[in-house]
Design a protein around this motif. Structure first.
Motif, PDB file in Angstrom:
ATOM      1  N   ILE A  66       0.864  -1.133  -0.012  1.00 53.97           N
ATOM      2  CA  ILE A  66      -0.083   0.105   0.105  1.00 53.97           C
ATOM      3  C   ILE A  66       0.830   1.255   0.085  1.00 53.97           C
ATOM      4  O   ILE A  66       0.651   2.237  -0.788  1.00 53.97           O
ATOM      5  N   PHE A  69       2.525   1.483  -3.456  1.00 55.61           N
ATOM      6  CA  PHE A  69       1.332   1.986  -4.436  1.00 55.61           C
ATOM      7  C   PHE A  69       1.098   3.457  -4.454  1.00 55.61           C
ATOM      8  O   PHE A  69       0.944   4.301  -5.377  1.00 55.61           O
ATOM      9  N   LYS A  70       0.900   3.893  -3.087  1.00 59.24           N
ATOM     10  CA  LYS A  70       0.623   5.309  -2.865  1.00 59.24           C
ATOM     11  C   LYS A  70       1.702   6.108  -3.309  1.00 59.24           C
ATOM     12  O   LYS A  70       1.669   7.399  -3.865  1.00 59.24           O
ATOM     13  N   HIS A  83      -2.985   3.199  -9.045  1.00 60.59           N
ATOM     14  CA  HIS A  83      -4.465   3.300  -8.271  1.00 60.59           C
ATOM     15  C   HIS A  83      -5.104   2.068  -8.294  1.00 60.59           C
ATOM     16  O   HIS A  83      -5.588   1.586  -7.082  1.00 60.59           O
ATOM     17  N   LEU A  86      -3.610  -0.386  -5.759  1.00 60.42           N
ATOM     18  CA  LEU A  86      -3.760   0.288  -4.339  1.00 60.42           C
ATOM     19  C   LEU A  86      -5.150  -0.070  -4.113  1.00 60.42           C
ATOM     20  O   LEU A  86      -5.495  -0.408  -2.676  1.00 60.42           O
ATOM     21  N   TYR A  90      -6.371  -2.332  -0.739  1.00 57.81           N
ATOM     22  CA  TYR A  90      -7.093  -1.846   0.225  1.00 57.81           C
ATOM     23  C   TYR A  90      -8.276  -2.773   0.360  1.00 57.81           C
ATOM     24  O   TYR A  90      -8.704  -3.153   1.487  1.00 57.81           O
ATOM     25  N   ALA A 102      -9.619   4.628  -4.594  1.00 65.39           N
ATOM     26  CA  ALA A 102      -8.279   4.356  -5.668  1.00 65.39           C
ATOM     27  C   ALA A 102      -8.994   3.721  -7.049  1.00 65.39           C
ATOM     28  O   ALA A 102      -8.402   4.041  -7.824  1.00 65.39           O
TER      29      ALA A 102
END
Length: 307
Positions: A66, A69-70, A83, A86, A90, A102
């Protein structure tokens, strides 16, 4: 105008209501790790962070993924796979609102990214926003008519709308394009049950457990059908398989209790009904805990009567 998801309720995880593309599927194949060509620079690019996140997912380190990817999305907001992955990460953590956000950003970064639209529709479906879910799933299928899990989610929308005919059509499409997914035949069976088409329902549940031999709900429904048809041995075997697939599935024990009552095996009925009652209580289902308790008392009374 952008779409704010803050006003849509995203419900908690519901068993068997959402088929999301697995973390390891589309983006891992579409966007495999690649070496940075900027050998002279030690600064990580967005692609570097994306690859790091994919590697973290493969290692089971979802929180690290996470974060990566952020960072990838921050460095390059147009990088749709960042996105999208991500959102999948999540979703794996059960964080549906951030997941929906996302996926929405993935659709904005790449308006032709069909799986992002399909997963966004799935998230909105769980949030009970059926109209928006319908719109995004339609868009996904316009982009990719063979996207199996989009057909599946579309079927779920129609099932919730009590439109079984169209739901059945969607689940059949999902089965055609996602041959290894057990959920579409399971829900196909549920729709057939609602229509009173018991034989078709039975065939669908059998298909589900053939694909996934550890599918407690499918075995339970098979057991229920056989119980109604007075095929008690087949029913009991299905309930046993349901309990073996998930030892914390109370319906399996309750169903077995009903069969043991019919077979006049009251001692066995007492044992499984106690289990069912305790599981219902532990899982916050007081009504069914009460039902199991009442049946348990009947079994106990009959067990102690001279026969």
């Amino acid at each position: 105008m952008g779409l704010s998801f803050s006003k849509y309720r995203i419900a908690g995880l519901v068993s068997l209501t959402l088929l999301v593309v697995s973390i390891s599927s589309p983006s891992l194949s579409l966007f495999p790790p690649v070496a940075s060509k900027l050998a002279q620079s030690h600064a990580k690019t967005a692609i570097d962070w994306l690859n790091q996140g994919l590697q973290a997912i493969q290692a089971g380190k979802v929180q690290d993924a996470i974060a990566a990817f952020k960072q990838a999305a921050k460095l390059d907001p147009t990088l749709a796979p960042a996105h999208y992955n991500l959102g999948l990460a999540y979703r794996q953590m059960g964080k549906l609102q951030p997941s929906a956000d996302a996926f929405y950003r993935a659709t904005q970064a790449d308006p032709k990214f069909a799986p992002a639209f399909a997963n966004l529709g799935g998230a909105l479906l769980e949030g009970n926003n059926l109209q928006l879910a319908n719109d995004y799933l339609q868009r996904a299928l316009e982009l990719d008519p063979k996207l199996g899990f989009a057909h599946y989610n579309f079927g779920l929308v129609r099932e919730q709308q009590r439109d079984c005919e169209r739901a059945i059509a969607s689940f059949k499409k999902a089965i055609e394009y996602s041959k290894n997914a057990p959920e579409p035949p399971y829900h196909l069976g549920m729709c057939y049950l609602q229509q009173g088409k018991v034989d078709q329902a039975k065939d669908a549940f059998r298909k589900a457990v053939k694909i996934n031999p550890k599918y407690p709900e499918a075995y339970y429904n098979l057991g229920s059908i056989w119980f109604i048809q007075h095929k008690l041995e087949e029913s009991l075997e299905a309930f046993r398989k349901s309990a073996q697939a998930n030892s914390n599935y109370p319906n399996a024990y309750y169903g077995a209790g009903l069969v043991f009552m019919q077979l006049q095996q009251y001692g066995n009925a007492v044992q499984v009904l106690q289990f069912a009652r305790d599981l219902y209580k532990a899982q916050g289902n007081p009504q069914w805990a009460k039902n199991a308790e009442q049946l348990l008392q009947q079994a106990q009374n009959l067990n102690y009567q001279p026969r």
